[in-house]
Design a protein around this motif. Structure first.
Motif, PDB file in Angstrom:
ATOM      1  N   MET A   1       0.842  -1.200   0.000  1.00  0.00           N
ATOM      2  CA  MET A   1       0.000   0.000   0.000  1.00  0.00           C
ATOM      3  C   MET A   1       0.876   1.248   0.000  1.00  0.00           C
ATOM      4  SD  MET A   1      -2.686   1.305   2.929  1.00  0.00           S
ATOM      5  CE  MET A   1      -3.730  -0.134   2.796  1.00  0.00           C
ATOM      6  N   ASN A   2       0.596   2.187  -0.900  1.00  0.00           N
ATOM      7  CA  ASN A   2       1.334   3.438  -0.945  1.00  0.00           C
ATOM      8  C   ASN A   2       0.944   4.331   0.228  1.00  0.00           C
ATOM      9  OD1 ASN A   2       2.786   3.090  -3.456  1.00  0.00           O
ATOM     10  ND2 ASN A   2       0.817   3.316  -4.507  1.00  0.00           N
ATOM     11  N   ARG A   3       1.951   5.013   0.781  1.00  0.00           N
ATOM     12  CA  ARG A   3       1.654   5.987   1.828  1.00  0.00           C
ATOM     13  C   ARG A   3       0.962   7.196   1.203  1.00  0.00           C
ATOM     14  NH1 ARG A   3       6.449   8.778   5.146  1.00  0.00           N
ATOM     15  NH2 ARG A   3       6.243   6.930   6.455  1.00  0.00           N
ATOM     16  N   HIS A   4      -0.164   7.577   1.762  1.00  0.00           N
ATOM     17  CA  HIS A   4      -0.876   8.755   1.311  1.00  0.00           C
ATOM     18  C   HIS A   4      -0.705   9.905   2.302  1.00  0.00           C
ATOM     19  CE1 HIS A   4      -2.827   6.122  -1.600  1.00  0.00           C
ATOM     20  NE2 HIS A   4      -3.347   7.192  -2.173  1.00  0.00           N
ATOM     21  N   TYR A   5      -0.722  11.101   1.781  1.00  0.00           N
ATOM     22  CA  TYR A   5      -0.767  12.300   2.599  1.00  0.00           C
ATOM     23  C   TYR A   5      -2.202  12.814   2.544  1.00  0.00           C
ATOM     24  CZ  TYR A   5       4.285  12.259   2.967  1.00  0.00           C
ATOM     25  OH  TYR A   5       5.588  11.898   3.267  1.00  0.00           O
ATOM     26  N   ILE A   6      -2.837  12.853   3.696  1.00  0.00           N
ATOM     27  CA  ILE A   6      -4.254  13.173   3.796  1.00  0.00           C
ATOM     28  C   ILE A   6      -4.403  14.549   4.443  1.00  0.00           C
ATOM     29  CG2 ILE A   6      -6.473  12.422   4.723  1.00  0.00           C
ATOM     30  CD1 ILE A   6      -5.154   9.571   4.974  1.00  0.00           C
ATOM     31  N   PHE A   7      -5.108  15.441   3.778  1.00  0.00           N
ATOM     32  CA  PHE A   7      -5.266  16.817   4.258  1.00  0.00           C
ATOM     33  C   PHE A   7      -6.740  17.087   4.533  1.00  0.00           C
ATOM     34  CE2 PHE A   7      -1.501  16.763   1.482  1.00  0.00           C
ATOM     35  CZ  PHE A   7      -0.541  17.125   2.424  1.00  0.00           C
ATOM     36  N   ILE A   8      -7.033  17.513   5.772  1.00  0.00           N
ATOM     37  CA  ILE A   8      -8.414  17.634   6.220  1.00  0.00           C
ATOM     38  C   ILE A   8      -8.691  19.046   6.735  1.00  0.00           C
ATOM     39  CG2 ILE A   8     -10.179  16.712   7.768  1.00  0.00           C
ATOM     40  CD1 ILE A   8      -8.517  14.167   8.004  1.00  0.00           C
ATOM     41  N   ASP A   9      -9.661  19.714   6.133  1.00  0.00           N
ATOM     42  CA  ASP A   9     -10.174  20.962   6.687  1.00  0.00           C
ATOM     43  C   ASP A   9     -10.817  20.657   8.040  1.00  0.00           C
ATOM     44  OD1 ASP A   9     -11.341  23.677   6.734  1.00  0.00           O
ATOM     45  OD2 ASP A   9     -13.220  22.615   6.320  1.00  0.00           O
ATOM     46  N   VAL A  10     -10.987  21.670   8.876  1.00  0.00           N
ATOM     47  CA  VAL A  10     -11.554  21.431  10.208  1.00  0.00           C
ATOM     48  C   VAL A  10     -13.051  21.720  10.248  1.00  0.00           C
ATOM     49  CG1 VAL A  10     -11.500  22.121  12.648  1.00  0.00           C
ATOM     50  CG2 VAL A  10      -9.362  21.765  11.401  1.00  0.00           C
ATOM     51  N   ASP A  11     -13.440  22.977  10.138  1.00  0.00           N
ATOM     52  CA  ASP A  11     -14.846  23.354  10.328  1.00  0.00           C
ATOM     53  C   ASP A  11     -15.714  22.922   9.151  1.00  0.00           C
ATOM     54  OD1 ASP A  11     -14.762  24.977  12.895  1.00  0.00           O
ATOM     55  OD2 ASP A  11     -13.182  25.933  11.718  1.00  0.00           O
ATOM     56  N   GLY A  12     -16.684  22.074   9.438  1.00  0.00           N
ATOM     57  CA  GLY A  12     -17.557  21.550   8.395  1.00  0.00           C
ATOM     58  C   GLY A  12     -17.021  20.294   7.737  1.00  0.00           C
ATOM     59  N   THR A  13     -15.825  19.872   8.142  1.00  0.00           N
ATOM     60  CA  THR A  13     -15.203  18.682   7.546  1.00  0.00           C
ATOM     61  C   THR A  13     -14.796  17.682   8.628  1.00  0.00           C
ATOM     62  OG1 THR A  13     -14.379  19.996   5.693  1.00  0.00           O
ATOM     63  CG2 THR A  13     -13.342  17.858   6.051  1.00  0.00           C
ATOM     64  N   LEU A  14     -13.919  18.122   9.525  1.00  0.00           N
ATOM     65  CA  LEU A  14     -13.544  17.283  10.667  1.00  0.00           C
ATOM     66  C   LEU A  14     -14.582  17.393  11.776  1.00  0.00           C
ATOM     67  CD1 LEU A  14     -11.490  15.490  12.201  1.00  0.00           C
ATOM     68  CD2 LEU A  14     -10.386  17.611  12.957  1.00  0.00           C
ATOM     69  N   VAL A  15     -15.006  18.608  12.058  1.00  0.00           N
ATOM     70  CA  VAL A  15     -16.043  18.842  13.069  1.00  0.00           C
ATOM     71  C   VAL A  15     -17.274  19.429  12.386  1.00  0.00           C
ATOM     72  CG1 VAL A  15     -14.325  19.229  14.875  1.00  0.00           C
ATOM     73  CG2 VAL A  15     -15.271  21.200  13.651  1.00  0.00           C
ATOM     74  N   SER A  16     -18.416  19.233  13.000  1.00  0.00           N
ATOM     75  CA  SER A  16     -19.665  19.759  12.452  1.00  0.00           C
ATOM     76  C   SER A  16     -19.728  21.268  12.667  1.00  0.00           C
ATOM     77  CB  SER A  16     -20.866  19.094  13.136  1.00  0.00           C
ATOM     78  OG  SER A  16     -20.987  19.563  14.475  1.00  0.00           O
ATOM     79  N   TYR A  17     -20.725  21.890  12.081  1.00  0.00           N
ATOM     80  CA  TYR A  17     -20.906  23.332  12.254  1.00  0.00           C
ATOM     81  C   TYR A  17     -21.283  23.672  13.694  1.00  0.00           C
ATOM     82  CZ  TYR A  17     -20.858  23.445   7.167  1.00  0.00           C
ATOM     83  OH  TYR A  17     -20.490  23.319   5.852  1.00  0.00           O
ATOM     84  N   GLU A  18     -21.692  22.672  14.462  1.00  0.00           N
ATOM     85  CA  GLU A  18     -21.947  22.878  15.895  1.00  0.00           C
ATOM     86  C   GLU A  18     -20.704  22.550  16.715  1.00  0.00           C
ATOM     87  OE1 GLU A  18     -24.339  20.954  13.995  1.00  0.00           O
ATOM     88  OE2 GLU A  18     -25.227  22.924  13.645  1.00  0.00           O
ATOM     89  N   ASN A  19     -19.576  22.368  16.023  1.00  0.00           N
ATOM     90  CA  ASN A  19     -18.275  22.105  16.652  1.00  0.00           C
ATOM     91  C   ASN A  19     -18.222  20.739  17.331  1.00  0.00           C
ATOM     92  OD1 ASN A  19     -15.741  23.357  16.646  1.00  0.00           O
ATOM     93  ND2 ASN A  19     -15.895  23.852  18.816  1.00  0.00           N
ATOM     94  N   GLU A  20     -19.012  19.782  16.831  1.00  0.00           N
ATOM     95  CA  GLU A  20     -18.998  18.434  17.381  1.00  0.00           C
ATOM     96  C   GLU A  20     -18.085  17.540  16.540  1.00  0.00           C
ATOM     97  OE1 GLU A  20     -23.055  17.220  17.463  1.00  0.00           O
ATOM     98  OE2 GLU A  20     -23.605  18.625  19.061  1.00  0.00           O
ATOM     99  N   LEU A 216       9.076  18.067   2.112  1.00  0.00           N
ATOM    100  CA  LEU A 216       9.124  16.620   2.380  1.00  0.00           C
ATOM    101  C   LEU A 216       9.736  15.823   1.227  1.00  0.00           C
ATOM    102  CD1 LEU A 216       5.563  16.186   3.966  1.00  0.00           C
ATOM    103  CD2 LEU A 216       7.755  16.244   5.176  1.00  0.00           C
ATOM    104  N   LYS A 217      10.041  16.559   0.129  1.00  0.00           N
ATOM    105  CA  LYS A 217      10.591  15.923  -1.082  1.00  0.00           C
ATOM    106  C   LYS A 217       9.639  14.850  -1.613  1.00  0.00           C
ATOM    107  CE  LYS A 217      15.483  16.778  -0.041  1.00  0.00           C
ATOM    108  NZ  LYS A 217      15.265  17.721   1.052  1.00  0.00           N
ATOM    109  N   GLU A 218       8.369  15.194  -1.618  1.00  0.00           N
ATOM    110  CA  GLU A 218       7.318  14.315  -2.117  1.00  0.00           C
ATOM    111  C   GLU A 218       6.530  15.028  -3.210  1.00  0.00           C
ATOM    112  OE1 GLU A 218       6.665  11.237  -1.297  1.00  0.00           O
ATOM    113  OE2 GLU A 218       7.525  10.860   0.686  1.00  0.00           O
ATOM    114  N   SER A 219       5.986  14.259  -4.145  1.00  0.00           N
ATOM    115  CA  SER A 219       5.094  14.827  -5.148  1.00  0.00           C
ATOM    116  C   SER A 219       3.661  14.761  -4.609  1.00  0.00           C
ATOM    117  CB  SER A 219       5.194  14.045  -6.457  1.00  0.00           C
ATOM    118  OG  SER A 219       4.548  12.782  -6.308  1.00  0.00           O
ATOM    119  N   ASN A 220       2.726  15.259  -5.387  1.00  0.00           N
ATOM    120  CA  ASN A 220       1.324  15.185  -4.960  1.00  0.00           C
ATOM    121  C   ASN A 220       0.638  13.915  -5.469  1.00  0.00           C
ATOM    122  OD1 ASN A 220       1.106  15.752  -7.666  1.00  0.00           O
ATOM    123  ND2 ASN A 220      -0.542  17.263  -7.431  1.00  0.00           N
TER     124      ASN A 220
END
Length: 278
Positions: A1-20, A216-220
């Motif tokens: 399995m290739n190592r992936h770099y995962i990028f996550i926004d916070v508000d509305g993506t990681l947490v709900s709009y109620e900050n849960e 990091l000397k990595e491509s996208n």
């Protein structure tokens, strides 16, 4: 399995709009890391707004201020912020205009003299637009629990200054006065915007990811981004795979490679499963 770099926004993506924060999202992140993937938050929040519930997940890095600050494995890769002179100039203009505001920096959020009173109704409107059915009960203290008042508002290392719009013309004037900065709005589109903000120009989530991956000397090639709003579009366009949350806006859904479920309906976990990250 290739190592992936995962990028996550916070508000509305990681947490709900109620900050849960959904437990399924935490589970997905930890399982992905166990499988060798690297997971970063990429957010407009300054580090002072990355509360312990989020930090305790144990991310591999953090990009804040919509790209102005980059940290990876505990190392600061880049930090670009308003200078003391920049901050003073903007603060003086806001005071002259009678606009209430707060400074966003990694060591704290600093509110202007009457921000708590003036922003109360604005924060309630903003929260209601995000789907909170008890928005009319929210206070500024609850929305910004660690905001600091009564401190000097001329400061260094400020990522961004947000201010309450009395009228949309305040934003238009700010854009003209601070043409050498990036002046934007949030809390709504066009004349429904609730806040304006001022930050350094030529910085966004895409420029930050490019800088990080170069370091990091990595491509996208093995990158995947998750977001819900227009500000996330440059990040999704940079990454090999772009995922929009089900609760996201129409613009980001239009350019996304995949649309997952809402943040509250295990959107992150389901997408991690879909792409074989867990």
């Amino acid at each position: 399995m290739n190592r992936h770099y995962i990028f996550i926004d916070v508000d509305g993506t990681l947490v709900s709009y109620e900050n849960e924060l959904p437990e399924s999202a935490v589970t997905a992140i930890k399982l992905a890391q166990k499988n060798g993937h690297k997971v970063y938050t990429v957010t407009g929040r300054s580090k002072a707004e990355m509360y312990e519930e989020i930090l305790s997940i144990g991310f591999d890095g953090y990009i804040g201020g919509n790209g102005s600050y980059i940290e990876s494995d505990g190392e600061v890769i880049s930090e670009r912020s308003l200078s003391y002179e920049d901050c003073r100039r903007i603060v003086d203009w806001l005071h002259d205009k009678g606009l209430e505001f707060y400074l966003e920096s990694n060591d704290g959020l600093y509110g202007s003299e009457h921000f708590a009173e003036r922003a109360q109704k604005t924060i309630q409107v903003y929260t209601a637009r995000k789907g909170n059915k008890e928005a009319d009960k929210i206070t500024v203290k609850e929305a910004f629990p660690d905001m600091i008042f009564g401190e000097n508002l001329y400061r260094e290392k400020v990522n961004k200054i947000s201010f309450v719009l009395n009228d949309f013309s305040d934003y238009l004037e700010a854009r003209e006065v601070f043409s050498d900065f990036r002046v934007g709005t949030w809390g709504g589109a066009g004349e429904t915007a609730l806040f304006g903000d001022v930050a350094l120009d030529n910085i966004d989530k895409q420029t930050a990811l490019d800088l990080l991956m170069t370091h990091l000397k990595e491509s996208n090639k093995h990158t995947i981004a998750f977001g819900d709003a227009k500000v996330d579009i440059p990040m999704l366009e940079y990454c090999k795979t772009g995922v929009a949350m089900g609760n996201g806006g129409p613009d980001i859904k239009e350019i996304a490679d995949y649309i997952t479920d809402d943040v509250e309906n295990d959107g992150l976990y389901n997408a991690f499963k879909h792409f074989g990250l867990i």
